[in-house]
Design a protein around this motif. Structure first.
Motif, mmCIF file in Angstrom:
data_model
loop_
_atom_site.group_PDB
_atom_site.id
_atom_site.type_symbol
_atom_site.label_atom_id
_atom_site.label_comp_id
_atom_site.label_asym_id
_atom_site.label_seq_id
_atom_site.Cartn_x
_atom_site.Cartn_y
_atom_site.Cartn_z
ATOM 1 N N VAL A 222 -8.735 -10.446 -24.777
ATOM 2 C CA VAL A 222 -7.620 -11.363 -25.027
ATOM 3 C C VAL A 222 -7.961 -12.279 -26.193
ATOM 4 O O VAL A 222 -9.069 -12.814 -26.271
ATOM 5 C CB VAL A 222 -7.332 -12.220 -23.774
ATOM 6 N N LEU A 223 -6.998 -12.455 -27.090
ATOM 7 C CA LEU A 223 -7.120 -13.427 -28.176
ATOM 8 C C LEU A 223 -6.017 -14.465 -28.016
ATOM 9 O O LEU A 223 -4.831 -14.120 -27.986
ATOM 10 C CB LEU A 223 -6.996 -12.741 -29.533
ATOM 11 N N ALA A 224 -6.401 -15.728 -27.888
ATOM 12 C CA ALA A 224 -5.428 -16.828 -27.785
ATOM 13 C C ALA A 224 -5.555 -17.695 -29.028
ATOM 14 O O ALA A 224 -6.642 -18.182 -29.342
ATOM 15 C CB ALA A 224 -5.681 -17.657 -26.527
ATOM 16 N N ALA A 225 -4.431 -17.872 -29.738
ATOM 17 C CA ALA A 225 -4.449 -18.632 -30.981
ATOM 18 C C ALA A 225 -3.355 -19.687 -30.952
ATOM 19 O O ALA A 225 -2.345 -19.546 -30.267
ATOM 20 C CB ALA A 225 -4.252 -17.701 -32.178
ATOM 21 N N GLY A 226 -3.573 -20.739 -31.717
ATOM 22 C CA GLY A 226 -2.558 -21.784 -31.803
ATOM 23 C C GLY A 226 -3.124 -23.051 -32.408
ATOM 24 O O GLY A 226 -4.340 -23.279 -32.397
ATOM 25 N N GLU A 227 -2.228 -23.868 -32.960
ATOM 26 C CA GLU A 227 -2.661 -25.119 -33.565
ATOM 27 C C GLU A 227 -3.179 -26.086 -32.507
ATOM 28 O O GLU A 227 -2.966 -25.889 -31.310
ATOM 29 C CB GLU A 227 -1.478 -25.750 -34.315
#
Length: 500
Positions: A222-227
């Motif tokens: 799983v890759l979780a991205a966000g500002e």
């Protein structure tokens, strides 16, 4: 003069008749194309009625005579019975014709048309059981223009568009949408009732139509991205808690001084705050993965659940959580002599991403600012699940989702896009509050690992796995699976011992 006026009226009448016949035939044709599913039942009943009318009309007529029905009315009824299948198709197709006019007017409202002035032609729709509707159109308007005008189309059709794509031809557009009455909640608190009973299943939030979840046995990383402030760390901790409750072993890599994974988490697994220890743990997990592959091959099993079910053992799932992968792998400004450990860490992560699909070693990687130098193509391409929060930067969205969709997300904390395969779903993530959700009374019993310590009693020989004399890279490349003899007879046993 009167004759020419009559001729004009006759010509007009004939023209109108031709138009009507054309429309009827067109409706019948559309009806044939739409004839599927439950719509076949009334059509078959009409065919049965027509066959009965054709073969048994004499009997029916005698009954109608008794009922004193006039002869002209009987003839009309006879014709209607024989034409009933065509009438059913015409009625079915006329719905499409009416819909075509309805969509024509709506597209006309927003000026959505081809360069030639033609508007998209509605071809039909299919309503799915979960409330989604798949509309099909024929148009010379490019799919890029459809996506660019999606917000206007949503407004005029009063729907929420989930996906727009071509089907076969570039001229055929399929639009998957749901009614605007479906809403995504703005905030959702995590509840223990959301925990799945199935090993490896994690639930992360609520979409417009259903709960969003994934199965690590099929999609392992799983890759979780966000500002900053988007909520990606909350998603990672929510997944972490679920793996803890499923008795998995967890390793938390936190180069922010252990702030993201606080002291409370150390009850459940190791919190790693320096690169040397991170390299040791990841090297050990690469060796664990190699040993598991050898073991699975000898026992002819495909994955971790299958192995545990076949052997009755408790080989554990392993979760590796890194809240900010850039802190671990970003080599910018690092002196040349210190780069070696960064490259080792990147190599271990890349190896696990490629090879641990079946072995139950799962990566959960968080990133605030995606960078191609940090999130390499080899790592990214082996992570099937992408979770992306809002980005103001198109390039960041492109790196994570392969599209710019993240820039259009509403500015709501916890609102994400979920990408698996080609499907992109907007959802609201569950809010996992450490202070209230971590339960000290919960007892967890992680299963066993191979590389910590175990022996195999087989023909009075002791086999130790893996050999520490080889480097990890060499061990992966040169592993001889035949040296791992795990084919046990009925009277032979594996003795497990775990050094804690």
């Amino acid at each position: 003069m009167a004759q020419s006026s009559l001729d004009r009226q006759l010509d007009m009448a004939m023209g109108n008749l031709v138009v009507i016949i054309g429309k009827v035939l067109k409706s019948v044709w559309y009806g044939c194309k739409k004839l599927r599913g439950r719509k076949i039942i009334p059509f078959m009943l009409c065919i049965i009625l027509a066959v009965i009318g054709w073969t048994r009309w004499g009997h029916i007529a005698s009954v109608l005579d008794v009922l004193e029905m006039p002869g002209w009315m009987q003839k009309i009824l006879y014709i209607l019975i024989l034409l009933s299948p065509a009438i059913d198709l015409a009625l079915l197709g006329s719905v499409i014709t009416r819909k075509q006019m309805e969509f024509y007017r709506k597209f006309e409202e927003i000026g959505f048309k081809e360069k030639t002035g033609k508007y998209p032609l509605y071809l039909g729709e299919v309503e799915e059981p979960d409330g989604r509707i798949c509309y099909t159109f024929r148009s010379n308007i490019s799919i890029g223009e459809w996506k660019k005008r999606a917000v206007q189309i949503e407004t005029v059709l009063d729907c929420t568009i989930l996906r727009i794509e071509n089907k076969g031809s570039k001229r055929i557009i399929q639009m998957l949408a749901v009614s605007s009455e479906y809403k995504i909640p703005d905030k959702l608190l995590w509840e223990e009732g959301y925990l799945s009973n199935e090993d490896g299943v994690c639930v992360i939030g609520q979409g417009m139509l259903s709960q969003i979840s994934f199965n690590l046995n099929r999609t392992p990383h799983v890759l979780a991205a966000g500002e900053t402030g988007s909520g990606k760390s909350v998603i990672l901790r929510c997944c972490l808690w679920q793996l803890i409750r499923q008795n998995a072993r967890v390793y938390m890599i936190d180069f922010k001084g252990g702030v993201e994974f606080g002291l409370d988490y150390e009850r459940y697994g190791e919190v790693i705050t320096d690169r040397e220890r991170a390299a040791e743990v990841l090297e050990m997990l690469v060796k664990e993965n190699t040993a598991r592959l050898a073991l699975f091959r000898q026992l002819r099993v495909k994955n971790l659940p299958e192995y545990n079910k076949k052997t009755g053992k408790n080989l554990c799932r392993i979760g590796v959580f890194c809240d900010e992968i850039a802190e671990m792998l970003d080599k910018k400004g690092v002196p040349t002599k210190e780069r070696e450990i960064y490259e080792r860490l990147e190599g271990y992560i890349s190896t696990l991403a490629r090879l641990s699909r079946a072995t139950g070693i799962n990566l959960f990687l968080g990133v605030q600012r995606p960078d191609a130098n940090v999130l390499t193509g080899q790592i990214k391409n082996n992570i099937p699940i992408r979770i992306c929060g809002r980005f103001a930067d198109k390039s960041a969205s492109e790196i994570v989702l392969n599209s710019t969709a993240a820039i259009n997300l509403p500015d709501i904390k916890g609102r994400f896009l979920y990408l698996q395969g080609n499907e992109l779903i907007e959802f609201q993530a569950y809010y996992f509050d450490d202070e209230t959700m971590l339960d000290e009374s919960v007892e967890v019993s992680p299963g066993n690992m191979l590389t910590e310590s175990y022996t195999v009693n087989h023909h009075e020989e002791e086999i130790k796995v893996p050999s520490k004399s080889k480097s990890v890279t060499e061990e992966i490349k040169q592993v001889n699976y035949e040296e791992y003899d795990f084919n046990f007879g009925e009277d032979e046993e594996i003795e497990w011992s775990v050094d804690k």
